[in-house]
Design a protein around this motif. Structure first.
Motif, short mmCIF file in Angstrom:
data_model
loop_
_atom_site.label_atom_id
_atom_site.label_comp_id
_atom_site.label_asym_id
_atom_site.label_seq_id
_atom_site.Cartn_x
_atom_site.Cartn_y
_atom_site.Cartn_z
N ILE A 164 0.84 -1.12 -0.10
CA ILE A 164 0.09 -0.04 0.02
C ILE A 164 0.89 1.16 0.05
CG2 ILE A 164 -1.29 1.32 1.53
CD1 ILE A 164 -2.80 -1.29 2.37
N PHE A 165 2.05 1.43 0.86
CA PHE A 165 2.76 2.46 1.03
C PHE A 165 3.60 2.63 -0.17
CE2 PHE A 165 0.96 2.22 5.41
CZ PHE A 165 0.42 3.66 5.55
N VAL A 166 4.06 1.67 -0.87
CA VAL A 166 5.00 1.99 -2.12
C VAL A 166 3.98 2.46 -3.35
CG1 VAL A 166 6.68 0.38 -1.49
CG2 VAL A 166 4.63 -0.46 -2.91
N GLY A 167 2.53 2.10 -3.08
CA GLY A 167 1.72 2.64 -4.05
C GLY A 167 1.56 4.03 -3.71
N PHE A 168 1.33 4.47 -2.61
CA PHE A 168 1.23 5.86 -1.99
C PHE A 168 2.30 6.75 -2.39
CE2 PHE A 168 -2.46 4.97 1.08
CZ PHE A 168 -3.51 6.02 0.64
N THR A 169 3.49 6.19 -2.35
CA THR A 169 4.89 6.91 -2.77
C THR A 169 4.53 7.24 -4.06
OG1 THR A 169 6.15 5.68 -0.74
CG2 THR A 169 7.21 6.86 -2.65
N ALA A 170 4.38 6.44 -5.06
CA ALA A 170 4.54 6.84 -6.50
C ALA A 170 3.30 7.52 -6.57
CB ALA A 170 4.32 5.54 -7.34
N TYR A 171 1.90 7.39 -5.94
CA TYR A 171 0.77 8.21 -6.22
C TYR A 171 1.09 9.58 -5.69
CZ TYR A 171 -3.86 10.10 -4.92
OH TYR A 171 -4.81 10.94 -4.87
N ASP A 172 1.76 9.81 -4.53
CA ASP A 172 2.02 11.30 -3.96
C ASP A 172 3.01 11.92 -4.82
OD1 ASP A 172 -0.04 10.94 -2.04
OD2 ASP A 172 1.35 9.96 -0.45
N VAL A 173 3.93 11.21 -5.39
CA VAL A 173 4.88 12.18 -6.05
C VAL A 173 4.39 12.72 -7.32
CG1 VAL A 173 6.93 11.83 -7.39
CG2 VAL A 173 6.85 10.89 -5.13
N GLN A 174 3.46 11.92 -8.01
CA GLN A 174 2.77 12.09 -9.30
C GLN A 174 1.72 13.38 -8.80
OE1 GLN A 174 -0.41 10.17 -11.74
NE2 GLN A 174 1.41 9.75 -12.85
N LYS A 175 0.95 13.02 -7.59
CA LYS A 175 0.06 14.27 -7.25
C LYS A 175 0.71 15.59 -7.01
CE LYS A 175 -1.20 14.40 -3.03
NZ LYS A 175 -1.71 13.92 -1.70
N LEU A 176 1.93 15.51 -6.46
CA LEU A 176 2.61 16.61 -6.32
C LEU A 176 2.91 17.56 -7.28
CD1 LEU A 176 4.85 15.51 -3.21
CD2 LEU A 176 2.91 17.40 -3.01
N ILE A 177 3.47 16.84 -8.27
CA ILE A 177 3.78 17.28 -9.72
C ILE A 177 2.59 18.25 -10.30
CG2 ILE A 177 4.65 16.74 -12.12
CD1 ILE A 177 6.35 14.59 -10.75
N LYS A 178 1.31 17.54 -10.36
CA LYS A 178 0.35 17.97 -10.75
C LYS A 178 -0.12 19.12 -10.08
CE LYS A 178 -1.62 13.68 -12.79
NZ LYS A 178 -2.72 12.78 -12.69
N LEU A 179 0.08 19.09 -8.49
CA LEU A 179 -0.30 20.42 -7.96
C LEU A 179 0.37 21.54 -8.32
CD1 LEU A 179 -1.07 18.40 -4.57
CD2 LEU A 179 -2.88 19.81 -6.11
N GLY A 180 1.72 21.23 -8.46
CA GLY A 180 2.79 22.23 -8.95
C GLY A 180 2.33 23.00 -10.09
N THR A 181 1.67 22.22 -11.00
CA THR A 181 1.34 22.90 -12.28
C THR A 181 -0.10 23.87 -12.05
OG1 THR A 181 -0.10 21.08 -13.10
CG2 THR A 181 2.35 20.91 -13.47
N LEU A 182 -0.69 23.51 -10.85
CA LEU A 182 -2.03 24.42 -10.89
C LEU A 182 -1.89 25.55 -9.90
CD1 LEU A 182 -4.35 21.41 -9.93
CD2 LEU A 182 -4.10 22.38 -12.27
N ASN A 183 -0.54 25.67 -9.15
CA ASN A 183 -0.34 26.68 -8.50
C ASN A 183 -1.31 26.98 -7.45
OD1 ASN A 183 2.14 27.35 -9.90
ND2 ASN A 183 0.92 28.50 -11.45
N VAL A 184 -1.97 26.00 -6.70
CA VAL A 184 -2.71 26.32 -5.67
C VAL A 184 -2.66 26.63 -4.54
CG1 VAL A 184 -4.33 24.23 -6.78
CG2 VAL A 184 -2.43 23.64 -4.97
#
Length: 218
Positions: A164-184
């Protein structure tokens, strides 16, 4: 911002881990202090610390967009310090060489899946819901096993939790990249938000790997 946010995120995550591990190790050099901490407040000391930890995570997650960067950083470091207080018992239970060995394994596994999250073209958004559902199931199983005390069940829980947590690691990193493009939110606040997410992924990976590969002190 895109991937430019990741160096800041990983820097703060590593700093938080350093605070936690150093706090835990230094406190473990004085076992009486740990005993006093655990027995404080009528024997509810560790539970109170755990509640404070959960409260800080909720506070940071809910208020991060409205905090000043300084408040966000101090809150994250406070959380890392409090986690270190509860973490100190690990250095008493497990051999230090074993802790360092599992720390190395955790770092390698974490780095591998962080790279996957940062580079994969696959959209990992959908797996977030499934990972969260699986996490709830694991927490329920852990609570049940407190009463059952079944070592085989505990091993299965740890193996599933690692997945579960290796899955969360990959998921969270990709999520952060996406959030970085949105300037939220402010870049510094986003770095702390991401550092907290990945810190939690790392710590949980470490704890469950340690439960499998760690050697207890005699």
């Amino acid at each position: 911002m895109t991937k430019q946010i990741l160096p800041k995120v990983f820097a703060w995550m590593c700093f938080g881990l350093l605070v936690t591990f150093l706090t835990g190790y230094v406190l473990s050099l004085n076992p009486e202090a740990i005993i006093n901490m655990a027995s404080s407040f009528g024997g509810w000391g560790l539970l109170i610390l755990a509640i404070i930890e959960i409260g800080l995570v909720i506070f940071l997650s809910a208020r991060i967009t409205k905090m000043s960067p300084l408040t966000a950083k101090l809150s994250f470091l406070l959380y890392a310090f409090v986690s270190g207080l509860t973490f100190s018992s690990i250095f008493l239970v497990y051999e230090i060489t074993s802790v360092l060995y599992v720390f190395l394994i955790t770092s390698i596994v974490f780095a591998l899946f962080a790279i996957i999250g940062a580079t994969t073209k696959m959209d990992l958004t959908k797996i977030g819901t499934y990972l969260f559902m699986a996490l709830i199931a694991i927490v329920i199983c852990m609570i049940i096993n407190i009463f059952m005390q079944n070592s085989t069940f505990d091993l299965i829980i740890s193996i599933v939790a690692i997945i579960i947590f290796v899955g969360f690691t990959a998921y969270d990193v990709q999520k952060l990249i996406k959030l970085g493009t949105l300037n939220v939110m402010d870049e510094d606040n986003l770095a702390i938000y991401g550092a907290l997410d990945l810190y939690l992924d790392y710590i949980n990976l470490f704890i469950h790997l340690l439960s499998i590969f760690g050697n207890n002190r005699d």
